[in-house]
Design an enzyme around this catalytic site. Structure first.
Site, PDB file in Angstrom:
ATOM      1  N   GLU A  50       6.204  -5.684  -1.063  1.00 46.81           N
ATOM      2  CA  GLU A  50       5.983  -4.268  -0.744  1.00 46.81           C
ATOM      3  C   GLU A  50       6.578  -3.355  -1.808  1.00 46.81           C
ATOM      4  O   GLU A  50       6.063  -2.255  -2.051  1.00 46.81           O
ATOM      5  CB  GLU A  50       6.565  -3.941   0.637  1.00 46.81           C
ATOM      6  N   HIS A  70       3.961  -2.686  -4.354  1.00 50.73           N
ATOM      7  CA  HIS A  70       3.096  -1.575  -3.943  1.00 50.73           C
ATOM      8  C   HIS A  70       3.807  -0.231  -4.155  1.00 50.73           C
ATOM      9  O   HIS A  70       3.219   0.738  -4.653  1.00 50.73           O
ATOM     10  CB  HIS A  70       2.743  -1.702  -2.457  1.00 50.73           C
TER      11      HIS A  70
END
Length: 518
Positions: free
Chosen positions: A287, A290
């Site tokens: 994550e 991202h």
């Protein structure tokens, strides 16, 4: 015509775009809260809130005045350079305007309401491993997504929609990976499948031999790792990679995700298990990949296409690059393993670096996509791609999904789920209406392999930097090659500009063969 009228029209267009960006960020914040801190009793009202916001967004996004501004600007296209930020914003906002105007407000609101409620029902069904309780919701979502795809497929070029059984699916896929088509994906996935199935067997045999040599330490990652220390360690790693906690935060949820709410507010989530060290850590690093993309986009362009990610495939390339190509590598752990042993001395005191690397890089067929190794992962995606296409075309009913899921897993990975939680209920995507999303994961792997190879060629000391705990060189390279461009280019063009080659799965296969020496 003088420049004044196009410039006024452009300034008004950008003002409208920023207003839509703020409205969209409100929906993103509510969705984040729904999956993290909202009490269960708030689900029904949250569905109404999201439906209302979706309706308001759709109303503004389809305002005929917006179309008039675009028409004025398009008729004076020569006033802006073909690759200028103005031209990019006009082109991409025209695309968004046409997609929005194809959809009735009723459908947009119903999708927002239904998927909001369905995600709570999915969590409950998953906890009880009961697909039957979720099945009515999936049937409703499939019906709504078919209607959406049928409306949007009118925008596809004639060559892409004529005599194409997947046109409805392609219209949904186009939202996440503009320009991608199922016909091309089928060919890419077929090639990957033909190479990955035997590769999984070969690499698995190598890993089994290594595990035997390092036995009895197969349980390294399942020892006791206190959750409070896991969180501190994960946050330390995230900061080192470049995640700015002044403009972001880490929270806990049932299914990890990243959401970019605003330029100064990017949020990531994970899930912790005291006996699964790798699950949370690599989830956080994924994550963070991202989030680094979100935090690296041009902040001054918030609300406009120039300030948004190119596609979900490119987005996924960032997360998979950091998770697999960096954080599963020996250079990365040369620096971080001694620190991890300090955090988790009781679990790692008798473990060597080589033994730890063997544990985190073990390859074997497994049931859960988010926990799959990098060699088998794309087989999980191929399965979902085939199943969701069949659901949308009507070749597969929701009632038959658990059986079909079991069959395709047996075919691709030689295993079958023992229950629905480990089978067709493991992903949140379909409850959220995200049909066409799954292929972007494999595209991300393909893009990541090319980006990493090119970054290594451009920076020969890259892995030596990782061994010293320094990843700034890679982040700076990605900022320049990917992040700063926003949506200036389609994914294929962006990857070719960044690497010198169009997207090609052979880079991924070559990387895996080199890493596992097969």
């Amino acid at each position: 015509m003088t420049m004044a009228k196009p410039r006024v029209a452009y300034d008004n267009l950008i003002r409208r775009a920023r207003e839509l960006g703020v409205l969209g960020s409100c929906s993103s914040l509510l969705s984040w809260d729904e999956q993290t801190y909202m009490p269960e009793g708030g689900a029904e009202h949250r569905g109404e809130q999201l439906a209302m916001l979706a309706g308001l967004f759709h109303e503004r996004a389809t305002d005929p005045k917006l179309g008039d501004m675009l028409a004025v600007l398009e008729s004076n296209a020569g006033d802006f350079g073909p690759e200028s930020p103005e031209s990019v914003n006009i082109r991409e906002m025209r695309r968004s305007y046409e997609r929005s105007t194809c959809l009735p407000r009723r459908l947009v609101e119903e999708l927002a309401r239904t998927t909001s409620l369905a995600q709570k029902e999915w969590i409950s069904a998953r906890q009880g491993s009961s697909f039957e309780t979720f099945r009515p919701w999936l049937e409703r979502i499939v019906t709504l997504k078919r209607e959406e795809g049928q409306a949007l497929k009118t925008l596809l070029p004639t060559a892409d929609s004529a005599n194409n059984d997947d046109a409805t699916y392609d219209a949904l896929l186009d939202e996440y990976e503009p320009g991608a088509r199922s016909g091309k994906l089928i060919a890419i996935f077929r090639s990957l499948r033909e190479q990955l199935v035997p590769l999984v067997q070969s690499v698995g045999e190598v890993c089994a031999r290594r595990a035997h040599e390092t036995a009895p330490l197969r349980n390294i990652l399942q020892r006791r790792y206190p959750i409070d220390r896991q969180r501190t360690f994960a946050e330390t790693v995230a900061s080192s990679l470049g995640f700015d906690f002044r403009r972001g935060r880490l929270d806990v949820t049932a299914h990890p995700f990243c959401t970019g709410i605003a330029p100064g507010d990017t949020r990531i989530t994970t899930r912790f298990d005291e006996n699964r060290f790798d699950q949370a850590l690599f989830g956080v690093i994924h994550e963070v990949g991202h989030a680094l993309y979100e935090q690296g986009l041009p902040h001054q362009a918030f609300g406009t296409p120039v300030g948004e990610a190119t596609s979900l495939g490119v987005h996924e390339s960032q997360s998979r690059l950091w998770e697999n190509f960096v954080a599963h590598g020996g250079a990365f752990w040369t620096y971080w393993f001694p620190i991890a042993r300090g955090f988790f001395h009781e679990a790692l005191w008798d473990v060597s670096l080589d033994e730890f690397l063997a544990a985190i890089n073990r390859v074997e067929p497994s049931l859960i996509r988010t926990e799959a190794d990098e060699v088998t992962y794309d087989l999980h995606i191929i399965a979902r791609f085939e199943l969701e296409r069949a659901l949308l075309k009507g070749d597969l009913t929701a009632a038959d999904l658990p059986g079909a899921w079991s069959e395709i897993y047996n075919e691709l990975l030689g295993i079958r789920p023992a229950n629905d939680t480990d089978g067709c209920l493991q992903d949140v995507h379909w409850s959220g209406g995200l049909f066409g999303y799954f292929p972007t994961y494999t595209l991300g792997n393909i893009y990541a392999a090319q980006l990493y190879e090119k970054a290594q060629a451009d920076q020969p000391d890259l892995e030596a930097d990782f061994a010293r705990g320094n990843s700034q060189g890679l982040l700076t390279w990605l900022r320049d090659r990917i992040h700063r461009h926003g949506r200036c280019y389609r994914a294929e063009h962006l990857i070719e500009k960044a690497t010198g080659n169009p997207p090609d799965g052979r880079f991924l296969i070559a990387f895996l063969r080199r890493k596992y020496r097969v």
